[in-house]
Scaffold this motif. Structure first.
Motif, PDB file in Angstrom:
ATOM      1  N   GLY A 111       1.723   9.167 -11.297  1.00 60.15           N
ATOM      2  CA  GLY A 111       1.346   8.849  -9.921  1.00 60.15           C
ATOM      3  C   GLY A 111       0.319   9.821  -9.364  1.00 60.15           C
ATOM      4  O   GLY A 111       0.178  10.945  -9.843  1.00 60.15           O
ATOM      5  N   GLY A 112      -0.371   9.374  -8.334  1.00 63.02           N
ATOM      6  CA  GLY A 112      -1.444  10.195  -7.768  1.00 63.02           C
ATOM      7  C   GLY A 112      -0.967  11.023  -6.594  1.00 63.02           C
ATOM      8  O   GLY A 112       0.145  10.874  -6.098  1.00 63.02           O
ATOM      9  N   THR A 113      -1.833  11.916  -6.163  1.00 62.63           N
ATOM     10  CA  THR A 113      -1.519  12.775  -5.020  1.00 62.63           C
ATOM     11  C   THR A 113      -2.798  13.357  -4.449  1.00 62.63           C
ATOM     12  O   THR A 113      -3.831  13.384  -5.117  1.00 62.63           O
ATOM     13  CB  THR A 113      -0.584  13.923  -5.439  1.00 62.63           C
ATOM     14  OG1 THR A 113      -0.302  14.724  -4.295  1.00 62.63           O
ATOM     15  CG2 THR A 113      -1.216  14.802  -6.499  1.00 62.63           C
ATOM     16  N   GLY A 114      -2.701  13.842  -3.205  1.00 59.77           N
ATOM     17  CA  GLY A 114      -3.846  14.508  -2.593  1.00 59.77           C
ATOM     18  C   GLY A 114      -4.015  15.916  -3.123  1.00 59.77           C
ATOM     19  O   GLY A 114      -5.131  16.403  -3.273  1.00 59.77           O
ATOM     20  N   THR A 139       0.968   0.534  -4.830  1.00 58.85           N
ATOM     21  CA  THR A 139      -0.213   1.217  -5.369  1.00 58.85           C
ATOM     22  C   THR A 139      -0.996   1.859  -4.227  1.00 58.85           C
ATOM     23  O   THR A 139      -1.204   1.248  -3.183  1.00 58.85           O
ATOM     24  CB  THR A 139      -1.120   0.305  -6.212  1.00 58.85           C
ATOM     25  OG1 THR A 139      -2.300   1.043  -6.574  1.00 58.85           O
ATOM     26  CG2 THR A 139      -1.556  -0.954  -5.489  1.00 58.85           C
ATOM     27  N   ALA A 140      -1.394   3.091  -4.457  1.00 57.02           N
ATOM     28  CA  ALA A 140      -2.200   3.810  -3.462  1.00 57.02           C
ATOM     29  C   ALA A 140      -3.648   3.856  -3.926  1.00 57.02           C
ATOM     30  O   ALA A 140      -4.571   3.466  -3.218  1.00 57.02           O
ATOM     31  CB  ALA A 140      -1.658   5.217  -3.278  1.00 57.02           C
ATOM     32  N   ARG A 141      -3.825   4.309  -5.171  1.00 52.44           N
ATOM     33  CA  ARG A 141      -5.202   4.521  -5.644  1.00 52.44           C
ATOM     34  C   ARG A 141      -5.956   3.207  -5.825  1.00 52.44           C
ATOM     35  O   ARG A 141      -7.174   3.164  -5.685  1.00 52.44           O
ATOM     36  CB  ARG A 141      -5.183   5.361  -6.924  1.00 52.44           C
ATOM     37  CG  ARG A 141      -4.839   6.808  -6.635  1.00 52.44           C
ATOM     38  CD  ARG A 141      -4.672   7.621  -7.877  1.00 52.44           C
ATOM     39  NE  ARG A 141      -3.467   7.263  -8.625  1.00 52.44           N
ATOM     40  CZ  ARG A 141      -3.084   7.846  -9.742  1.00 52.44           C
ATOM     41  NH1 ARG A 141      -3.808   8.811 -10.259  1.00 52.44           N
ATOM     42  NH2 ARG A 141      -1.973   7.476 -10.349  1.00 52.44           N
ATOM     43  N   GLY A 142      -5.221   2.122  -6.120  1.00 54.27           N
ATOM     44  CA  GLY A 142      -5.882   0.823  -6.207  1.00 54.27           C
ATOM     45  C   GLY A 142      -6.558   0.492  -4.883  1.00 54.27           C
ATOM     46  O   GLY A 142      -7.727   0.088  -4.841  1.00 54.27           O
ATOM     47  N   PHE A 143      -5.823   0.712  -3.788  1.00 50.33           N
ATOM     48  CA  PHE A 143      -6.381   0.415  -2.471  1.00 50.33           C
ATOM     49  C   PHE A 143      -7.452   1.438  -2.069  1.00 50.33           C
ATOM     50  O   PHE A 143      -8.390   1.104  -1.341  1.00 50.33           O
ATOM     51  CB  PHE A 143      -5.273   0.343  -1.422  1.00 50.33           C
ATOM     52  CG  PHE A 143      -4.477  -0.938  -1.526  1.00 50.33           C
ATOM     53  CD1 PHE A 143      -5.015  -2.133  -1.079  1.00 50.33           C
ATOM     54  CD2 PHE A 143      -3.224  -0.954  -2.102  1.00 50.33           C
ATOM     55  CE1 PHE A 143      -4.311  -3.321  -1.188  1.00 50.33           C
ATOM     56  CE2 PHE A 143      -2.502  -2.134  -2.224  1.00 50.33           C
ATOM     57  CZ  PHE A 143      -3.051  -3.325  -1.778  1.00 50.33           C
ATOM     58  N   MET A 144      -7.299   2.675  -2.558  1.00 45.55           N
ATOM     59  CA  MET A 144      -8.369   3.654  -2.288  1.00 45.55           C
ATOM     60  C   MET A 144      -9.670   3.210  -2.946  1.00 45.55           C
ATOM     61  O   MET A 144     -10.754   3.327  -2.374  1.00 45.55           O
ATOM     62  CB  MET A 144      -7.961   5.036  -2.819  1.00 45.55           C
ATOM     63  CG  MET A 144      -6.947   5.747  -1.949  1.00 45.55           C
ATOM     64  SD  MET A 144      -6.336   7.243  -2.717  1.00 45.55           S
ATOM     65  CE  MET A 144      -7.746   8.325  -2.505  1.00 45.55           C
ATOM     66  N   MET A 145      -9.541   2.710  -4.165  1.00 43.45           N
ATOM     67  CA  MET A 145     -10.748   2.224  -4.852  1.00 43.45           C
ATOM     68  C   MET A 145     -11.328   1.005  -4.139  1.00 43.45           C
ATOM     69  O   MET A 145     -12.542   0.820  -4.110  1.00 43.45           O
ATOM     70  CB  MET A 145     -10.437   1.907  -6.298  1.00 43.45           C
ATOM     71  CG  MET A 145     -10.291   3.159  -7.140  1.00 43.45           C
ATOM     72  SD  MET A 145      -9.914   2.715  -8.816  1.00 43.45           S
ATOM     73  CE  MET A 145      -8.902   4.081  -9.300  1.00 43.45           C
ATOM     74  N   ILE A 174       0.870  -1.190   0.000  1.00 36.81           N
ATOM     75  CA  ILE A 174       0.000   0.000   0.000  1.00 36.81           C
ATOM     76  C   ILE A 174       0.899   1.230   0.000  1.00 36.81           C
ATOM     77  O   ILE A 174       1.692   1.436   0.922  1.00 36.81           O
ATOM     78  CB  ILE A 174      -0.937   0.028   1.229  1.00 36.81           C
ATOM     79  CG1 ILE A 174      -1.827  -1.225   1.237  1.00 36.81           C
ATOM     80  CG2 ILE A 174      -1.788   1.296   1.212  1.00 36.81           C
ATOM     81  CD1 ILE A 174      -2.779  -1.316   2.424  1.00 36.81           C
ATOM     82  N   SER A 175       0.780   2.010  -1.041  1.00 31.02           N
ATOM     83  CA  SER A 175       1.689   3.138  -1.234  1.00 31.02           C
ATOM     84  C   SER A 175       1.442   4.263  -0.226  1.00 31.02           C
ATOM     85  O   SER A 175       0.463   4.264   0.506  1.00 31.02           O
ATOM     86  CB  SER A 175       1.544   3.662  -2.657  1.00 31.02           C
ATOM     87  OG  SER A 175       2.618   4.512  -2.955  1.00 31.02           O
ATOM     88  N   ALA A 176       2.371   5.232  -0.256  1.00 31.94           N
ATOM     89  CA  ALA A 176       2.405   6.271   0.772  1.00 31.94           C
ATOM     90  C   ALA A 176       1.157   7.140   0.789  1.00 31.94           C
ATOM     91  O   ALA A 176       0.893   7.884  -0.150  1.00 31.94           O
ATOM     92  CB  ALA A 176       3.632   7.135   0.540  1.00 31.94           C
ATOM     93  N   GLY A 183       2.858   3.982  -9.850  1.00 27.09           N
ATOM     94  CA  GLY A 183       2.286   4.849 -10.893  1.00 27.09           C
ATOM     95  C   GLY A 183       1.179   4.157 -11.661  1.00 27.09           C
ATOM     96  O   GLY A 183       1.442   3.499 -12.669  1.00 27.09           O
ATOM     97  N   LYS A 184      -0.033   4.257 -11.175  1.00 22.71           N
ATOM     98  CA  LYS A 184      -1.226   3.689 -11.817  1.00 22.71           C
ATOM     99  C   LYS A 184      -1.150   2.173 -11.979  1.00 22.71           C
ATOM    100  O   LYS A 184      -1.706   1.624 -12.918  1.00 22.71           O
ATOM    101  CB  LYS A 184      -1.481   4.347 -13.176  1.00 22.71           C
ATOM    102  CG  LYS A 184      -2.005   5.775 -13.078  1.00 22.71           C
ATOM    103  CD  LYS A 184      -2.358   6.349 -14.416  1.00 22.71           C
ATOM    104  CE  LYS A 184      -3.689   5.824 -14.926  1.00 22.71           C
ATOM    105  NZ  LYS A 184      -4.095   6.491 -16.177  1.00 22.71           N
TER     106      LYS A 184
END
Lengths: 505, 138
Positions: free
Chosen positions: A358-361, A422-428, A175-177, A401-402
């Motif tokens: 990559g994603g960010t807040g 991955t961060a956004r994968g886990f957010m989804m 799980i990414s930062a 990155g995605k």
């Protein structure tokens, strides 16, 4: 506002329409005032409503100067703002096709939703992707192997240096930062509890003392951003004692020095003031009511040599595997970094390459759109440089990155990654609907907000199960892909297992 | 629809707004109650206004709703707007039919009306940015 619109064969001149409306509005007020006075007092309901509208219209037309459209057209121009404001929802729900949305289209998102809910994630008839354009594909074998020959994943960090506190990763996805700050309390706890259940590692993000990450008992990578929240002195330099104290927490398994981030390379982290609660202000040691903008570089690392020695310093203090995270900018600069590492014989235990996608807040749009090298360009390049310099065996390589689905994750493995972030994968998996409001504390599904009302619907236990289910589905597909590619383990994957129109050197 | 960031309101303004909100809410709640409780003066006033006899309860409901909204954390601006609307209706009634000073009670009501109108303006102005679409232009 368009000058004319076409409605059912009739052209409407909006200029005239608004002029007529603006001129007639005061007369409508008087007209209903007369009706109320002469016939029935109930007409004054309309008198009052229209009077309010007339006052606002007068303000728009003759007093305010900021909005040209309102000065020219008055209250009617608000329709434009109204439709513009509901545009994202209309496009997402009604008008955009399944493969058009950004950054993740509906097909990609629904794949994660299905995986996290543990429901059927097969699709019918054929791929929705465009096959006549340049893209990557995995090369399968004529002779897939059976499941029984697939070896379990295992990756040990710190073994190259022979340190005592090595850490062995048992699942290839991390799980990414994401810090407490970027995410709300419940989202952090859901992910942390899910990580514990799934036996995966979680990165704390650069949010200072990881209070809520620690609460659920999962294994953590403590990320140290350029502001060094939680481990800094007042002058932004590293406080050795604070870091030592954190590193000795049994749950903290590795330390990551964030040099740069894919979504905003060359810029420090950004936490908008709307998201800074009293608790976050205390945990990070920052004031409330102001945006928190981290420095764009570590004050200790003003050149390559200092950066290398800073890595060494963090390794010595923490006695843990220490990695660095960066987004690739210039190839020659990265090679110089590797040469410096070689010269000093100091190596981080891993390097995370964060793609520009990559994603960010929160980040400036230019940095999100136009700065940094994408992951599928950067990763093979980094892997090649490490091999050319003969240091590939000195460290592990992680990719971000995605990389939300197993297909893209396998492509990254083929390009040299040892593990995936991955961060956004886990957010989804938590239920993120891509409302794109992470920077405003108004996330409608309660993930990137500190609003108690919005977080109310996020059930930690249920969502942690979704994290577990998503991870299990990914792992299941990893095994199936290995079988199809006739490989026994992820470490056997190479660039030769990847098809691309032009080829990757 | 995009939400508005409420943190632009200073803590002083929040205090002033809450004081005004509570005062308006008390006045409106009392006015609403008197209409529901068939207060003689109220019945007389609504009888005097053409076609308004049965509307008394509608106005009372609006006033009660406004008082409720004024005491919420997130919707006081709508409460103040409703309060202002009812006060405008009252102003029209006084200026066209009832008069302002024909007896002591009417004079009291007129003064209260002007007072609540002024406080409603204060609440609306402080919370203006909370109104969707229009709020951001002020």
């Amino acid at each position: 506002m368009k000058k004319e619109i076409w409605i059912g064969g009739m052209t409407v001149d909006l200029d005239r329409l608004s002029k007529g409306f603006n001129v007639l509005l005061p007369f409508w007020v008087l007209f209903f005032a007369f009706l109320g006075y002469r016939f029935n007092f109930n007409f004054h309901f309309l008198t009052v409503i229209l009077f309010f509208a007339a006052v606002v219209n007068f303000y728009f037309l003759f007093i305010q100067k900021r909005h040209t459209l309102l000065s020219n057209f008055g209250l009617m121009a608000q329709f434009r703002y109204f439709f513009e404001s509901i545009g994202p929802e209309l496009r997402q729900y009604l008008f955009l096709s399944d493969v058009e949305e950004k950054p993740f289209n509906r097909i990609e998102r629904s794949e994660v939703y299905r995986k996290s809910k543990g429901v059927d994630d097969t699709f019918a008839f054929g791929s929705q992707l465009l096959f006549n354009q340049s893209e990557f594909k995995l090369r399968h074998s004529l002779f897939p192997v059976s499941r029984s020959v697939i070896q379990p994943f295992s990756l040990t960090f710190g073994e190259e240096r022979g340190i005592k506190n090595t850490y062995t990763l048992k699942r290839p996805v991390i799980i990414s930062a994401m810090s407490f700050g970027a995410l709300g309390e419940r989202a952090v706890r859901s992910l942390a509890r899910g990580a514990k259940k799934a036996g995966i590692l979680m990165n704390t993000g650069e949010g200072g003392y990881p209070k809520y990450h620690l609460l659920e008992g999962c294994h953590l990578i403590f990320q140290m951003g350029t502001a060094k929240f939680g481990v800094r002195k007042d002058d932004f330099t590293l406080d050795d004692n604070k870091l030592r104290k954190l590193a000795f927490l049994p749950q903290v398994k590795m330390i990551e020095i964030k040099v740069s981030q894919g979504a905003k390379p060359g810029k420090g982290g950004l936490l908008p003031k709307e998201k800074i609660s009293k608790e976050i202000s205390e945990l990070r040691g920052v004031p409330m009511g102001e945006d928190v903008i981290s420095p764009s570089f570590h004050v200790e690392c003003t050149n390559l040599n200092k950066l290398v020695h800073f890595i060494k310093r963090v390794q010595s203090i923490s006695e843990l595997p220490v990695g660095i995270k960066l987004c690739i900018g210039r190839e020659d600069e990265f090679r110089e970094l590797i040469l410096e590492l070689k010269k000093e014989d100091i190596f981080p235990d891993y390097i995370t390459i964060d793609g520009a996608e990559g994603g960010t807040g929160a980040a400036p749009k230019t940095f999100m759109d136009d700065v940094g090298v994408p992951i599928f360009v950067a990763l093979p390049m980094v892997n090649r440089i490490l091999n050319e310099e003969g240091v590939r065996n000195k460290l592990k390589l992680m990719a971000a990155g995605k990389l939300i689905n197993s297909g893209r994750q396998f492509m990254a493995f083929c390009m040299g990654a040892d593990a995936i972030y991955t961060a956004r994968g886990f957010m989804m998996a938590l239920g993120c609907i891509q409302a794109l409001q992470c920077n405003r504390n108004t996330c409608p599904v309660g993930i990137t907000t500190h609003d108690e009302h919005l977080q109310r619907g996020l059930d930690i236990e249920l969502k942690s199960e979704r994290v577990l289910s998503y991870m299990k589905s990914l792992e299941h597909e990893h095994v199936e892909l290995l079988q199809a590619l006739a490989k026994k383990s992820i470490s056997e994957l190479s660039i030769l297992d990847l098809y691309t129109e032009k080829g990757l050197s | 629809m995009k939400n508005v960031n409420f943190k632009d309101i200073s803590s002083k303004e929040v205090v002033v707004s809450w004081i005004c909100q509570i005062i308006i809410a008390v006045v409106l709640a009392k006015a609403s109650l008197s209409k529901f409780m068939d207060d003689e003066m109220t019945i007389l006033v609504f009888k005097t206004l053409k076609g308004m006899e049965s509307t008394r309860f509608v106005i009372a409901t609006i006033e009660a709703l406004a008082a409720f909204l004024l005491l919420t954390k997130t919707l006081p601006h709508y409460g103040a707007l409703l309060g202002l609307g009812t006060m405008m209706g009252a102003f029209i009634a006084h200026s066209t039919v009832l008069g302002f000073t024909s007896n002591k009670e009417l004079m009291m009501m007129s003064i209260l009306m002007l007072f609540v109108t002024a406080l409603s303006f204060v609440v609306i102005w402080i919370n203006r940015k909370r109104f969707p679409f229009i709020g951001q232009t002020f």
